[in-house]
Write a protein that holds these residues in place. Structure first.
Motif, short mmCIF file in Angstrom:
data_model
loop_
_atom_site.label_atom_id
_atom_site.label_comp_id
_atom_site.label_asym_id
_atom_site.label_seq_id
_atom_site.Cartn_x
_atom_site.Cartn_y
_atom_site.Cartn_z
N SER A 101 0.89 -1.15 0.10
CA SER A 101 0.05 -0.16 0.02
C SER A 101 0.93 1.46 -0.05
CB SER A 101 -0.89 0.14 1.26
OG SER A 101 -0.15 0.03 2.45
N ALA A 102 2.20 1.03 0.53
CA ALA A 102 2.82 2.29 0.41
C ALA A 102 3.58 2.53 -0.88
CB ALA A 102 4.11 2.09 1.45
N GLY A 103 3.98 1.40 -1.72
CA GLY A 103 4.53 1.69 -2.95
C GLY A 103 5.72 2.63 -3.05
N ILE A 104 6.09 3.02 -4.32
CA ILE A 104 7.13 4.02 -4.36
C ILE A 104 6.34 5.23 -4.45
CG2 ILE A 104 9.02 4.79 -6.11
CD1 ILE A 104 9.18 1.96 -6.70
N ARG A 105 6.44 6.40 -3.81
CA ARG A 105 5.81 7.64 -3.85
C ARG A 105 6.23 8.56 -5.23
NH1 ARG A 105 3.37 10.69 0.26
NH2 ARG A 105 3.20 12.95 -0.21
N PRO A 106 5.51 8.88 -5.88
CA PRO A 106 5.64 9.53 -7.23
C PRO A 106 6.16 11.01 -6.69
CG PRO A 106 3.57 9.79 -6.97
CD PRO A 106 3.93 8.81 -5.76
N VAL A 107 7.19 11.34 -7.55
CA VAL A 107 8.07 12.69 -7.28
C VAL A 107 7.63 13.70 -8.49
CG1 VAL A 107 9.73 11.76 -5.70
CG2 VAL A 107 9.96 12.20 -8.17
N PHE A 108 7.69 14.92 -8.19
CA PHE A 108 7.35 16.08 -9.13
C PHE A 108 8.65 15.87 -10.21
CE2 PHE A 108 8.60 20.37 -10.58
CZ PHE A 108 7.54 20.60 -11.33
N GLN A 109 9.87 15.61 -9.80
CA GLN A 109 11.12 15.62 -10.71
C GLN A 109 10.98 14.69 -11.66
OE1 GLN A 109 11.18 15.63 -7.18
NE2 GLN A 109 11.24 17.76 -6.81
N GLY A 110 11.55 14.78 -12.82
CA GLY A 110 11.55 13.92 -13.85
C GLY A 110 13.01 12.96 -13.87
N SER A 111 13.25 12.11 -14.68
CA SER A 111 14.36 11.46 -14.65
C SER A 111 14.75 11.10 -16.26
CB SER A 111 14.27 9.98 -14.08
OG SER A 111 13.31 9.21 -14.37
N ASN A 112 13.93 11.31 -17.05
CA ASN A 112 13.98 11.19 -18.52
C ASN A 112 14.24 12.30 -19.51
OD1 ASN A 112 13.63 7.96 -18.26
ND2 ASN A 112 11.70 8.85 -17.40
N PHE A 113 13.32 13.35 -19.27
CA PHE A 113 13.39 14.25 -20.37
C PHE A 113 12.76 15.48 -19.89
CE2 PHE A 113 13.00 10.38 -22.99
CZ PHE A 113 13.92 10.84 -23.95
N GLY A 114 13.14 16.66 -20.59
CA GLY A 114 12.36 17.95 -20.42
C GLY A 114 11.83 18.59 -21.48
N PRO A 242 4.52 35.11 -13.07
CA PRO A 242 5.45 34.42 -11.82
C PRO A 242 5.98 33.12 -12.08
CG PRO A 242 3.04 33.91 -11.43
CD PRO A 242 3.24 34.45 -13.17
N ALA A 243 6.74 32.78 -11.29
CA ALA A 243 7.15 31.36 -11.20
C ALA A 243 6.42 30.46 -10.37
CB ALA A 243 8.72 31.23 -11.22
N GLY A 244 6.37 29.01 -10.79
CA GLY A 244 5.58 28.07 -10.12
C GLY A 244 6.37 26.93 -9.51
N GLN A 245 6.53 26.39 -8.26
CA GLN A 245 7.12 25.37 -7.74
C GLN A 245 6.22 24.35 -7.05
OE1 GLN A 245 7.67 28.61 -6.75
NE2 GLN A 245 9.63 29.22 -8.23
N SER A 246 6.76 23.32 -7.07
CA SER A 246 5.78 22.05 -6.66
C SER A 246 6.33 21.25 -5.41
CB SER A 246 5.30 21.34 -7.63
OG SER A 246 4.54 22.08 -8.71
N ASP A 247 6.05 21.26 -4.22
CA ASP A 247 6.69 20.43 -3.19
C ASP A 247 5.52 19.18 -3.02
OD1 ASP A 247 7.55 19.39 -0.96
OD2 ASP A 247 7.11 21.05 0.47
N THR A 248 5.85 18.08 -3.96
CA THR A 248 5.18 17.01 -3.69
C THR A 248 5.55 16.10 -2.30
OG1 THR A 248 6.72 15.67 -5.15
CG2 THR A 248 4.66 16.67 -6.08
N VAL A 249 6.63 16.56 -1.59
CA VAL A 249 7.00 15.65 -0.32
C VAL A 249 6.07 16.09 0.60
CG1 VAL A 249 8.68 15.26 1.35
CG2 VAL A 249 9.31 15.24 -1.09
N ASN A 250 5.68 17.51 0.87
CA ASN A 250 4.93 18.02 2.11
C ASN A 250 3.61 18.47 1.52
OD1 ASN A 250 7.30 18.23 4.13
ND2 ASN A 250 8.14 19.35 2.43
N GLY A 251 3.42 18.34 0.12
CA GLY A 251 2.04 18.81 -0.38
C GLY A 251 1.57 19.99 -0.57
N PHE A 252 2.81 21.05 -1.20
CA PHE A 252 2.35 22.27 -1.36
C PHE A 252 2.66 22.84 -2.69
CE2 PHE A 252 2.51 21.97 3.05
CZ PHE A 252 1.40 22.63 3.55
#
Length: 412
Positions: A101-114, A242-252
């Motif tokens: 049920s925990a699995g691998i928590r997805p992250v905002f950052q990519g590992s393949n392409f921009g 403006p600029a946008g940022q995403s904190d998926t660890v803490n949820g903001f």
């Protein structure tokens, strides 16, 4: 030696009723073979349901059928004890194997392409560019948006890139990461928006579009289901570019900098929750007031790169372009600090985030407003800077074709 196939199938079928989470692998495999359409009773081998309660009523006709309980497209909702592989015993659904049920928590950052989408070059374009994170090289064209435009917000799910509010429209475009293809129109923002920014909640499965000219709104739309956005709150100060940022660890999500109607240039860093709808709060200030910023996010910090300050706020005005890379902490909040420089001063570029680096692609600079063509300097470079250390960026490649500004960024 002859086998009575009917007796064998009957014996295996009767064993299904005895399966549970303590059953050995051989027994489970035998049950799967019995229910395989090509070898046994022709029953459906696997279906996926969101909850155990949503499983069909157990019956003799479903005896031996397999089903998986797991929420698709929304990682946060998957964390329940019912997740697993079930087999119908005829009178009930027995848990054969639990799923993590925990699995691998997805992250905002990519590992393949921009990806860099749309923009002005010098007319509006619909081009989607793609460049690799694994090597330093130029971008390639991989598709088109549904319309040409600029000033859009960029969002990224685990499988798709989104472009919202392109060219002051209300359109939400979506393109796939797994194959190089054109975008499709999958929904609308609550209103036409221009020079907005985007945030992405890959854990709960939502994209956000914030700010814009004459707009305080925070729009939210689903990654798992195509459709329109809803207005869930407001940022503290109306502003655009403006600029946008995403904190998926803490949820903001964060909206930083931009241009206010008055006094003009803004240094506000706003923060809003991914887990509950509501207004943003002011949690800090950028190192300097600026707009046209590109935003990046590591797992612990938000970044802005480049930008421009218009002085005075009214026209005619002089623009001062920056090469600054700023950084602010996600957990504690607070002001940003100047940590390093891009390879050149630029405004209105796109930001992308890998797991290890931030990227700033495209942009332009000009010195006066209104700006004659001779005073506009286009930038098609892709700059890269590390998250692990506060070092300057390096030029690692170029976008395709003409240079672009007021573009949006995505990552996979």
């Amino acid at each position: 030696m002859a086998f009575n196939l009917n007796n064998l199938l009957s014996t295996l079928d009767s064993s299904i009723g005895l399966l549970d989470s303590s059953s050995d692998l051989l027994s489970i495999l035998q049950a799967i073979n019995v229910t395989n359409p090509t070898m046994g009773h022709g029953k459906s081998q696997k279906k996926t349901y969101d909850t155990r309660a949503s499983l069909p009523a157990a019956s003799v006709s479903l005896r031996g059928s397999l089903a998986v309980v797991q929420v698709i497209g929304n990682w946060a909702a998957r964390g329940n004890a019912d997740n697993g592989l079930y087999v119908c015993t005829g009178s009930d659904w027995a848990l054969v194997q639990g799923l993590d049920s925990a699995g691998i928590r997805p992250v905002f950052q990519g590992s393949n392409f921009g990806y860099t989408s749309g923009g002005l070059n010098p007319s509006s374009t619909n081009v989607i560019d793609k460049f690799p994170f694994s090597s330093n090289s130029n971008a390639t064209v991989v598709g088109d948006l549904t319309q040409a435009g600029r000033g859009s917000g960029g969002q990224s799910s685990q499988t798709h890139g989104y472009v919202s509010g392109n060219g002051a429209s209300n359109v939400i475009d979506k393109f796939t990461f797994s194959t190089d293809a054109n975008a499709t129109d999958v929904g609308d923002l609550t209103a036409g928006r221009y020079k907005i920014t985007g945030q992405s909640d890959v854990v709960n499965g939502f994209g956000y579009a914030t700010a814009g000219q004459s707009n305080h709104g925070i729009d939210k739309f689903s990654f798992s289901t195509d459709g329109n956005s809803t207005d869930i709150g407001e940022i503290t100060v109306g502003r655009y570019a403006p600029a946008g940022q995403s904190d998926t660890v803490n949820g903001f999500g964060y909206t930083s900098g931009g241009i206010e109607a008055a006094p003009g240039n803004s240094n506000v860093i706003d923060k809003f929750s991914f887990t509950s709808n509501g207004n943003a709060t002011d949690v800090g200030n950028l190192w300097r007031e600026s707009s046209g910023l590109a935003g990046q996010s590591s797992s612990t910090h938000g970044y802005t790169s480049g930008g421009v300050k218009k002085w005075p706020p009214s026209y005619p005005a002089v623009y001062v372009n920056y090469n600054t890379i700023e950084k602010f902490p996600f957990v504690s909040g607070g002001n940003s600090s100047d940590i390093s420089d891009l390879t050149q001063a630029r405004q209105a570029g796109a930001g992308q985030s890998s797991t290890t680096h931030g990227y700033t692609s495209g942009a332009g600079t000009n010195g006066v407003s209104p700006a004659p063509a001779s005073n506009i300097y286009w930038a098609n470079t892709i700059d890269k800077f590390p998250f692990a250390s506060d070092d300057n960026a390096t030029d690692v490649g170029d976008l395709t074709g003409s240079n672009r500004l007021f573009i949006s960024g995505q990552q996979y």
